[in-house]
Design an enzyme around this catalytic site. Sequence first.
Site: not given
Ligand code: AMP
Length: 214
Positions: A13, A88, A127, A160, A171
């Site tokens: 994404k 999400r 990553r 990360r 996740r």
């Molecule tokens: P990402 O970079 O989109 O993978 O997001 C990293 C982390 O941020 C996720 O593993 C969640 O802990 C938190 N996060 C990001 N977007 C959301 C969302 N829409 N709902 C809940 N947690 C989120």
Amino acid sequence: MNIVLLGAAGAGKGTQAAKIVADYALTHISTGDIFRKNVTEGTPLGLEAKRYMDAGQLVPDEVVIAMVKDRLAQPDCEAGFMLDGFPRTLPQAEALDSALLSMDKALDAVVAMEVPRDILMQRLTARRQCRACGSIYNVMGLMPKSEGVCDSCGGEVYQRDDDTVEAATKRLNDYDAITSQLVPFYSEMGLLHSIDGNRSVDAVFADIETILQG
Ligand code: AMP
């Protein structure tokens, strides 16, 4: 044009979002990036989000929804936006729907990037990311020219905390159990476009362009 990019962690994404933003004048809203920025800056939102993020858990709906509503109300979203990493959960998708309705806006398309789970796991644990600008690298492929230093901005390239095997597994489990419910949700609304994300960056982007131009 208002769009949502849907896909499990590691589906690409972030990579596609950067290409879409470069070609279409859309404001990129990545909830993960907003949280990471707040963590780096040590804000109250960042402190709250960090304990969930480090464990690979979802931040509670009410926190994310309030943050996104606030972001969508900003003037740079008027001309169109692309949500990446939100919604999400079903409550997030429903909250987005009613928030857009009250702003007299609507989604034009939801692009779902599909990648097999074993590939997602490989991609996540390989990553690396720039702490400053978010540029994405990969120990199996493209790494910065100078070790640990971002080619684009000179920022620190790191792994990360939520890309460890344990957090990545959590996740991906959450995606299967919770976020995948959004596929039928958006399909019933006639907004869903599913694409095969297990191809080259350019091949995936070509599909996205076809959808956005259609
Ligand atoms: P990402 O970079 O989109 O993978 O997001 C990293 C982390 O941020 C996720 O593993 C969640 O802990 C938190 N996060 C990001 N977007 C959301 C969302 N829409 N709902 C809940 N947690 C989120």
